[in-house]
Design an enzyme around this catalytic site. Structure first.
Site, PDB file in Angstrom:
ATOM      1  N   ASP A  99       0.773  -1.174  -0.056  1.00 20.65           N
ATOM      2  CA  ASP A  99      -0.115   0.007   0.036  1.00 20.65           C
ATOM      3  C   ASP A  99       1.011   1.228   0.100  1.00 20.65           C
ATOM      4  OD1 ASP A  99      -1.756   2.238   0.842  1.00 20.65           O
ATOM      5  OD2 ASP A  99      -3.206   0.548   1.280  1.00 20.65           O
TER       6      ASP A  99
ATOM      7  N   LEU B 109       0.953   5.287 -10.337  1.00 26.76           N
ATOM      8  CA  LEU B 109      -0.297   5.427 -10.886  1.00 26.76           C
ATOM      9  C   LEU B 109      -1.277   5.029  -9.650  1.00 26.76           C
ATOM     10  CD1 LEU B 109       1.174   5.498 -13.477  1.00 26.76           C
ATOM     11  CD2 LEU B 109      -0.709   3.584 -14.375  1.00 26.76           C
TER      12      LEU B 109
ATOM     13  N   LYS C  58      -5.227  10.376   1.288  1.00 23.91           N
ATOM     14  CA  LYS C  58      -4.029   9.700   1.957  1.00 23.91           C
ATOM     15  C   LYS C  58      -3.344   9.000   0.674  1.00 23.91           C
ATOM     16  CE  LYS C  58      -5.062   8.784   6.640  1.00 23.91           C
ATOM     17  NZ  LYS C  58      -5.279   7.644   7.719  1.00 23.91           N
TER      18      LYS C  58
ATOM     19  N   ARG D 157      16.384   9.574  -3.375  1.00 28.90           N
ATOM     20  CA  ARG D 157      17.243   8.783  -2.842  1.00 28.90           C
ATOM     21  C   ARG D 157      18.187   7.959  -4.034  1.00 28.90           C
ATOM     22  NH1 ARG D 157      16.998   3.598  -2.014  1.00 28.90           N
ATOM     23  NH2 ARG D 157      14.768   3.421  -1.771  1.00 28.90           N
TER      24      ARG D 157
ATOM     25  N   TYR E 172     -10.219  13.409  -4.257  1.00 28.68           N
ATOM     26  CA  TYR E 172      -9.628  12.905  -5.289  1.00 28.68           C
ATOM     27  C   TYR E 172      -8.829  14.203  -6.153  1.00 28.68           C
ATOM     28  CZ  TYR E 172      -8.715  10.824  -9.719  1.00 28.68           C
ATOM     29  OH  TYR E 172      -8.114  10.191 -11.279  1.00 28.68           O
TER      30      TYR E 172
ATOM     31  N   LYS F 137      -4.937  15.111  -5.867  1.00 31.25           N
ATOM     32  CA  LYS F 137      -4.154  15.175  -6.974  1.00 31.25           C
ATOM     33  C   LYS F 137      -3.534  16.313  -7.021  1.00 31.25           C
ATOM     34  CE  LYS F 137      -4.681  11.100  -9.023  1.00 31.25           C
ATOM     35  NZ  LYS F 137      -3.898   9.965  -9.500  1.00 31.25           N
TER      36      LYS F 137
HETATM   37  P1  NAD Z   1      -7.540   1.610 -11.526  1.00 31.91           P
HETATM   38  O1  NAD Z   1      -8.445   1.964 -10.394  1.00 31.91           O
HETATM   39  O2  NAD Z   1      -7.538   0.549 -12.485  1.00 31.91           O
HETATM   40  O3  NAD Z   1      -6.089   1.798 -11.040  1.00 31.91           O
HETATM   41  C1  NAD Z   1      -5.704   2.072  -9.900  1.00 31.91           C
HETATM   42  C2  NAD Z   1      -4.620   1.056  -9.293  1.00 31.91           C
HETATM   43  O4  NAD Z   1      -4.103   1.411  -8.124  1.00 31.91           O
HETATM   44  C3  NAD Z   1      -5.319  -0.310  -8.941  1.00 31.91           C
HETATM   45  O5  NAD Z   1      -4.780  -1.383  -9.268  1.00 31.91           O
HETATM   46  C4  NAD Z   1      -5.353  -0.063  -7.324  1.00 31.91           C
HETATM   47  O6  NAD Z   1      -5.727  -1.295  -6.694  1.00 31.91           O
HETATM   48  C5  NAD Z   1      -4.107   0.636  -7.028  1.00 31.91           C
HETATM   49  N1  NAD Z   1      -4.159   1.365  -5.531  1.00 31.91           N
HETATM   50  C6  NAD Z   1      -5.273   2.130  -5.301  1.00 31.91           C
HETATM   51  N2  NAD Z   1      -4.881   2.680  -4.006  1.00 31.91           N
HETATM   52  C7  NAD Z   1      -3.637   2.177  -3.750  1.00 31.91           C
HETATM   53  C8  NAD Z   1      -2.772   2.026  -2.501  1.00 31.91           C
HETATM   54  N3  NAD Z   1      -3.150   2.891  -1.782  1.00 31.91           N
HETATM   55  N4  NAD Z   1      -1.519   1.463  -2.598  1.00 31.91           N
HETATM   56  C9  NAD Z   1      -1.301   0.753  -3.765  1.00 31.91           C
HETATM   57  N5  NAD Z   1      -2.099   0.610  -4.717  1.00 31.91           N
HETATM   58  C10 NAD Z   1      -3.151   1.196  -4.843  1.00 31.91           C
HETATM   59  O7  NAD Z   1      -7.456   3.065 -12.299  1.00 31.91           O
HETATM   60  P2  NAD Z   1      -6.716   3.402 -13.720  1.00 31.91           P
HETATM   61  O8  NAD Z   1      -7.713   4.287 -14.687  1.00 31.91           O
HETATM   62  O9  NAD Z   1      -5.732   2.477 -14.238  1.00 31.91           O
HETATM   63  O10 NAD Z   1      -5.950   4.729 -13.210  1.00 31.91           O
HETATM   64  C11 NAD Z   1      -4.476   4.688 -12.904  1.00 31.91           C
HETATM   65  C12 NAD Z   1      -4.153   6.185 -12.549  1.00 31.91           C
HETATM   66  O11 NAD Z   1      -4.370   6.913 -13.542  1.00 31.91           O
HETATM   67  C13 NAD Z   1      -4.905   6.729 -11.161  1.00 31.91           C
HETATM   68  O12 NAD Z   1      -3.820   7.414 -10.462  1.00 31.91           O
HETATM   69  C14 NAD Z   1      -5.666   7.618 -11.840  1.00 31.91           C
HETATM   70  O13 NAD Z   1      -6.112   8.842 -10.835  1.00 31.91           O
HETATM   71  C15 NAD Z   1      -5.213   8.216 -13.162  1.00 31.91           C
HETATM   72  N6  NAD Z   1      -6.269   8.534 -14.053  1.00 31.91           N
HETATM   73  C16 NAD Z   1      -7.002   7.760 -14.615  1.00 31.91           C
HETATM   74  C17 NAD Z   1      -7.898   8.310 -15.633  1.00 31.91           C
HETATM   75  C18 NAD Z   1      -8.606   7.301 -16.545  1.00 31.91           C
HETATM   76  O14 NAD Z   1      -9.584   7.885 -17.236  1.00 31.91           O
HETATM   77  N7  NAD Z   1      -8.439   6.112 -16.343  1.00 31.91           N
HETATM   78  C19 NAD Z   1      -7.982   9.797 -15.637  1.00 31.91           C
HETATM   79  C20 NAD Z   1      -7.449  10.758 -14.823  1.00 31.91           C
HETATM   80  C21 NAD Z   1      -6.341  10.048 -14.103  1.00 31.91           C
END
Ligand code: NAD
Ligand code: UDP
Length: 324
Positions: free
Chosen positions: A60, A75, A93, A108, A147, A151
């Site tokens: 996490d 991501l 968080k 680092r 969110y 961000k």
């Molecule tokens: P997703 O939910 O499929 O992927 C997010 C991943 O992060 C998941 O595998 C989840 O299990 C993991 N995760 C969440 N909290 C966590 C934590 N505390 N520790 C470790 N892992 C954690 O979503 P996505 O669409 O693949 O998005 C990936 C990134 O891109 C995100 O940061 C999202 O904010 C950003 N994003 C995506 C979009 C979109 O349209 N897909 C748009 C804007 C930003």
């Protein structure tokens, strides 16, 4: 000359993360995929598990971790409104502590670190289309703030580590991205509409369907990510990566019904609070600095996504939250 790099992808088992891992493993890099599997599952990366240059770590990002890497793609964060609002405090968080932990690691290791930021930093925009210079219209106390503000704070941290500690950072603002391997129960509009259409359920349009979004196919997005990470170090961003083709949600619903040949009916549900009324990226900067622009129009990307949804067994997916 090609150089093998040790690359960490946080959130690497998710929709975008798993495709990014696949791309980097295929290029021959040494890839560590880190995830807590909140909104994903191992099956997204099980085809990579046997590859000698791929490693999966359950962790996490709100907790520190010590790894030696050359590049980090950050991501990890739930991305769908239903998922990120489920535990709003955990979401902020994840953005803030996650950013601090990857930035500390980058400092680092002298690694380059890329932040997956979002068009949500523009909130409900009063400037259209949105250039990177627009500072946004975000409600800091609304249901999306965990969110959006998370961000935004992460972007602040990235720029401060860059200015104060010389960390080599990159910030990408992603606009709605879709494609195969989206979680079928993530509640986002494309996954919802396709699943509903294929199951013959009602297609749920929130509000009157006049709000717009601009949808980018995942391959285009991953291409933009990799170009930004490996681009000139004096271009840290933020840079918009998205497809400027703009559609109303009503138009999207009709396209999905037509393309699936579904008999589903359109129904209207209340518009969620603070739902942005329109969104379209100005991608001039990405074109100029990265030579990047999307190649895949919505219709082609939707066809691939519909094919994938037809191929999966929904029983193999656990909804990440009770009322996804
Ligand atoms: P997703 O939910 O499929 O992927 C997010 C991943 O992060 C998941 O595998 C989840 O299990 C993991 N995760 C969440 N909290 C966590 C934590 N505390 N520790 C470790 N892992 C954690 O979503 P996505 O669409 O693949 O998005 C990936 C990134 O891109 C995100 O940061 C999202 O904010 C950003 N994003 C995506 C979009 C979109 O349209 N897909 C748009 C804007 C930003
Ligand atoms: N939306 C909708 N029906 C759904 C899911 C979403 O009409 O079943 C709408 C939602 O209100 C928003 C748009 O589609 O206006 C995009 O929603 P999504 O959750 O995919 O992403 P975001 O709002 O974060 O752009």
């Amino acid at each position: 000359m090609f150089q093998i790099k040790r690359i960490l992808v946080t959130g690497g088992a998710g929709f975008l993360g798993s495709h990014l891992c696949e791309r980097l493993v295929d290029q021959g890099h040494d890839v560590i995929c880190l995830d807590n599997f909140f909104t994903s599952q191992k099956s997204n990366v099980d085809h990579l598990l046997g590859r000698p240059n791929f490693e999966l770590v359950r962790h996490d990002v709100t907790q520190p971790i010590w790894l030696e890497v050359d590049q980090i793609y950050n991501l990890a964060c739930p991305a769908s409104p239903g998922h990120y609002q489920y535990n709003a405090i955990k979401t902020i968080k994840t953005s803030v502590l996650g950013a601090i932990h990857v930035l500390g690691m980058a400092k680092r290791c002298r690694a380059t670190v890329l932040q997956a930021s979002t068009s949500e930093v523009y909130g409900d925009p009063e400037v259209h289309p949105q250039p990177e210079s627009y500072r946004g219209n975000v409600n800091p106390i609304g249901p999306r703030a965990c969110y959006d503000e998370g961000k935004r704070a992460a972007e602040t941290l990235f720029m401060d580590y860059h200015r104060m500690n010389g960390v080599d950072v990159r910030i990408v603002r992603i606009f709605n991205t879709y494609g195969p391997r989206m979680h079928p129960f993530d509640g986002r509009v494309i996954s919802n509409f396709i699943r509903q259409a294929l199951e013959g359920e009602d297609i749920t349009i929130f509000g009157d369907g006049s709000q717009t979004r601009s949808f980018c196919y995942r391959d285009d997005l991953i291409d933009g990510f990799v170009r930004m990470m490996n681009g000139p170090s004096d271009f840290v961003g933020p840079v918009n990566i998205g497809n400027p083709g703009e559609f109303t949600i009503g138009e999207l619903a009709k396209m999905v019904i037509e393309m699936t040949g579904s008999k589903s009916q359109i129904v209207h549900r209340p518009l969620p609070a603070d739902d942005p009324t329109r969104r379209r990226p100005d991608i001039t900067l990405a074109q100029e600095k990265l030579g990047w622009q999307p190649q895949i129009p919505l219709e082609d990307g939707l066809a691939k996504t519909i094919d994938w949804f037809r191929s999966i067994n929904l029983n193999h997916y656990r909804p990440p939250t009770p009322n996804f």
